[in-house]
Motif scaffolding. Structure first.
Motif, PDB file in Angstrom:
ATOM      1  N   VAL A 128      10.602  -1.981   3.094  1.00  0.00           N
ATOM      2  CA  VAL A 128       9.920  -1.637   1.724  1.00  0.00           C
ATOM      3  C   VAL A 128      11.234  -1.048   1.033  1.00  0.00           C
ATOM      4  N   HIS A 129      12.024  -0.282   1.791  1.00  0.00           N
ATOM      5  CA  HIS A 129      13.186   0.446   1.104  1.00  0.00           C
ATOM      6  C   HIS A 129      14.417  -0.604   1.111  1.00  0.00           C
ATOM      7  N   ARG A 130      14.241  -1.824   1.413  1.00  0.00           N
ATOM      8  CA  ARG A 130      15.340  -2.833   0.987  1.00  0.00           C
ATOM      9  C   ARG A 130      15.237  -3.278  -0.590  1.00  0.00           C
ATOM     10  N   LYS A 202      15.775   3.173  -4.345  1.00  0.00           N
ATOM     11  CA  LYS A 202      15.067   2.060  -3.599  1.00  0.00           C
ATOM     12  C   LYS A 202      13.718   2.450  -3.967  1.00  0.00           C
ATOM     13  N   LEU A 203      12.938   1.059  -3.771  1.00  0.00           N
ATOM     14  CA  LEU A 203      11.297   1.165  -3.842  1.00  0.00           C
ATOM     15  C   LEU A 203      10.895   2.360  -2.839  1.00  0.00           C
ATOM     16  N   VAL A 204      10.130   3.034  -3.087  1.00  0.00           N
ATOM     17  CA  VAL A 204       9.285   3.846  -2.174  1.00  0.00           C
ATOM     18  C   VAL A 204       8.025   3.807  -2.365  1.00  0.00           C
ATOM     19  N   HIS A 205       7.121   3.902  -1.395  1.00  0.00           N
ATOM     20  CA  HIS A 205       5.674   3.776  -1.244  1.00  0.00           C
ATOM     21  C   HIS A 205       4.918   4.906  -2.198  1.00  0.00           C
ATOM     22  N   GLY A 206       5.658   6.352  -2.161  1.00  0.00           N
ATOM     23  CA  GLY A 206       5.162   7.373  -3.071  1.00  0.00           C
ATOM     24  C   GLY A 206       4.027   8.470  -2.532  1.00  0.00           C
ATOM     25  N   ASP A 207       3.207   7.964  -1.667  1.00  0.00           N
ATOM     26  CA  ASP A 207       2.223   8.696  -1.112  1.00  0.00           C
ATOM     27  C   ASP A 207       1.910   8.093   0.367  1.00  0.00           C
ATOM     28  N   PHE A 208       3.056   8.057   1.145  1.00  0.00           N
ATOM     29  CA  PHE A 208       2.934   7.586   2.534  1.00  0.00           C
ATOM     30  C   PHE A 208       2.481   8.383   3.632  1.00  0.00           C
ATOM     31  N   GLU A 218      -5.910  -0.499  18.013  1.00  0.00           N
ATOM     32  CA  GLU A 218      -4.730   0.240  18.290  1.00  0.00           C
ATOM     33  C   GLU A 218      -3.424  -0.578  18.072  1.00  0.00           C
ATOM     34  N   ARG A 219      -3.531  -1.716  17.215  1.00  0.00           N
ATOM     35  CA  ARG A 219      -2.468  -2.453  16.775  1.00  0.00           C
ATOM     36  C   ARG A 219      -2.156  -2.344  15.349  1.00  0.00           C
ATOM     37  N   TYR A 220      -0.848  -2.210  14.682  1.00  0.00           N
ATOM     38  CA  TYR A 220      -0.855  -2.002  13.274  1.00  0.00           C
ATOM     39  C   TYR A 220      -1.146  -3.470  12.534  1.00  0.00           C
ATOM     40  N   THR A 221      -1.822  -3.216  11.565  1.00  0.00           N
ATOM     41  CA  THR A 221      -2.214  -4.475  10.809  1.00  0.00           C
ATOM     42  C   THR A 221      -1.601  -4.439   9.283  1.00  0.00           C
ATOM     43  N   GLY A 222      -1.303  -3.382   8.713  1.00  0.00           N
ATOM     44  CA  GLY A 222      -0.564  -3.252   7.474  1.00  0.00           C
ATOM     45  C   GLY A 222      -0.758  -1.860   6.790  1.00  0.00           C
ATOM     46  N   MET A 223      -0.172  -1.881   5.644  1.00  0.00           N
ATOM     47  CA  MET A 223      -0.313  -0.540   4.767  1.00  0.00           C
ATOM     48  C   MET A 223      -0.642  -1.004   3.442  1.00  0.00           C
ATOM     49  N   ILE A 224      -1.506  -0.141   2.850  1.00  0.00           N
ATOM     50  CA  ILE A 224      -2.102  -0.183   1.584  1.00  0.00           C
ATOM     51  C   ILE A 224      -1.753   0.703   0.651  1.00  0.00           C
ATOM     52  N   ASP A 225      -2.175   0.388  -0.761  1.00  0.00           N
ATOM     53  CA  ASP A 225      -2.017   1.314  -1.744  1.00  0.00           C
ATOM     54  C   ASP A 225      -0.927   1.714  -2.357  1.00  0.00           C
ATOM     55  N   PHE A 226      -0.140   0.759  -3.200  1.00  0.00           N
ATOM     56  CA  PHE A 226       0.849   1.111  -3.735  1.00  0.00           C
ATOM     57  C   PHE A 226       0.871   1.446  -5.426  1.00  0.00           C
ATOM     58  N   GLY A 227      -0.001   2.047  -5.515  1.00  0.00           N
ATOM     59  CA  GLY A 227      -0.395   2.835  -6.862  1.00  0.00           C
ATOM     60  C   GLY A 227       0.434   3.822  -7.299  1.00  0.00           C
ATOM     61  N   GLU A 228       1.390   4.327  -6.290  1.00  0.00           N
ATOM     62  CA  GLU A 228       2.391   5.591  -6.499  1.00  0.00           C
ATOM     63  C   GLU A 228       3.795   5.067  -6.400  1.00  0.00           C
ATOM     64  N   ILE A 229       3.909   3.843  -6.638  1.00  0.00           N
ATOM     65  CA  ILE A 229       5.414   3.467  -6.205  1.00  0.00           C
ATOM     66  C   ILE A 229       6.430   4.098  -7.334  1.00  0.00           C
ATOM     67  N   GLN A 230       7.468   4.506  -6.736  1.00  0.00           N
ATOM     68  CA  GLN A 230       8.739   5.071  -7.292  1.00  0.00           C
ATOM     69  C   GLN A 230      10.120   4.563  -7.058  1.00  0.00           C
ATOM     70  N   GLY A 231      10.968   4.928  -7.849  1.00  0.00           N
ATOM     71  CA  GLY A 231      12.466   4.689  -7.372  1.00  0.00           C
ATOM     72  C   GLY A 231      13.131   6.014  -7.024  1.00  0.00           C
ATOM     73  N   SER A 232      13.422   5.841  -5.610  1.00  0.00           N
ATOM     74  CA  SER A 232      13.992   7.324  -4.888  1.00  0.00           C
ATOM     75  C   SER A 232      14.868   6.879  -4.129  1.00  0.00           C
ATOM     76  N   SER A 233      15.274   8.149  -3.512  1.00  0.00           N
ATOM     77  CA  SER A 233      16.119   7.925  -2.100  1.00  0.00           C
ATOM     78  C   SER A 233      15.030   7.428  -1.105  1.00  0.00           C
ATOM     79  N   PRO A 234      15.359   6.546   0.004  1.00  0.00           N
ATOM     80  CA  PRO A 234      14.276   6.012   0.755  1.00  0.00           C
ATOM     81  C   PRO A 234      14.081   7.190   1.792  1.00  0.00           C
ATOM     82  N   LEU A 235      14.710   8.331   1.861  1.00  0.00           N
ATOM     83  CA  LEU A 235      14.201   9.518   2.635  1.00  0.00           C
ATOM     84  C   LEU A 235      13.017  10.151   1.999  1.00  0.00           C
ATOM     85  N   TYR A 236      12.529   9.680   0.864  1.00  0.00           N
ATOM     86  CA  TYR A 236      11.335  10.228   0.013  1.00  0.00           C
ATOM     87  C   TYR A 236      10.114  10.252   0.775  1.00  0.00           C
TER      88      TYR A 236
END
Length: 269
Positions: A128-130, A202-208, A218-236
């Motif tokens: 995402v941070h790319r 970079k693009l950040v999720h904002g509420d990660f 017990e296997r990753y299937t995805g991430m949701i809710d990009f309603g809080e997207i921001q531009g910031s340092s990827p460290l956010y």
């Protein structure tokens, strides 16, 4: 900004029917949505989520763009199967997505399974941070913003971090904070800003946190809710996750380990 009332279940059924190609389905309102109205639609074979943006003049166009772009980069986010900049009847922007299977990370999981899921989520949030963003702060979501470059509200990170700082600290200092505490907060933010400035926006999720990370068996299937997207340092996003880490489960080290496989973290990071 003026908000319109949430549509009735009947209205939602009418607007969803052309997208679903199903004559029978069940709809229920998801009250967890804050920035949007969310409806869960179960056709018996698949589950979809209809999101409706209540603010007049705002659009899901940029968020749809983000979903498409991330899926092209291999990030497992919900597939958008329907979108209207402004629905003719409702007068609001709508977005229909296919469900990410499974449940929130941590629920009924072993420690090993949780850490495995968090490591995969770390790799994914690194992807995402790319995505570059022009500016800092909230991503601009106007009806005419759909395009190739994401834009944020502020041109420099200091404007983003300090926009309400003086007024907020002044208010809190009246009864809650001592003067020395307010001064320490300013110092922490100043030092933090200098660290965050070392990274381009970079693009950040904002509420990660792990409530937005999904797993199945017990296997990753995805991430949701990009309603809080921001531009910031990827460290956010990493900082946001660490702030909440341990409230229910502990997974930051696994998350950071996965992240580092895609974007190695320095000692300063």
């Amino acid at each position: 900004m003026n908000k319109k009332e949430a549509p009735t279940i009947e209205s939602v059924a009418d607007l969803a029917r052309p997208y679903l190609h199903a004559s029978h389905f069940r709809i229920e309102r998801e009250l967890s949505g804050v920035s949007t109205y969310v409806y869960r639609i179960d056709t018996g074979k698949e589950v979809f989520y209809l999101r409706i943006l209540p603010e007049q003049g705002m659009s899901f166009g940029v968020e749809v763009q983000v979903h498409h772009q991330l899926r092209q980069q291999g990030v497992q986010v919900p597939e958008v199967i329907g979108y209207e900049n402004q629905h003719e009847t409702l007068g609001m922007s709508i977005m229909l997505v296919r469900e990410i299977p499974g449940s929130q990370a941590g629920q009924g999981m072993s420690n090993e399974g949780y850490e495995h899921t968090l490591r995969e989520a770390g790799k994914q949030i690194a992807l995402v941070h790319r995505v570059p963003v022009d500016g800092f702060g909230w991503i601009i979501r106007g009806a005419d913003e759909y395009g190739t470059v994401l834009r944020a509200e502020k041109s420099v990170i200091d404007e983003y971090l300090n926009e309400f700082l003086e007024g907020d600290l002044g208010f809190l200092s009246e009864q809650i904070l001592h003067e020395t505490e307010a001064s320490r907060i300013q110092t922490v933010l100043k030092n933090g800003a200098s660290l965050m400035k070392r990274h381009e926006s970079k693009l950040v999720h904002g509420d990660f946190d792990d409530s937005h990370i999904f797993q199945l068996n017990e296997r990753y299937t995805g991430m949701i809710d990009f309603g809080e997207i921001q531009g910031s340092s990827p460290l956010y996003d990493l900082g946001h996750f660490k702030l909440h880490d341990g409230q229910h489960y502990t997974g930051y080290q696994a998350l950071a380990g996965g992240y580092g496989e895609i974007h190695p973290l320095t000692a300063e990071d």
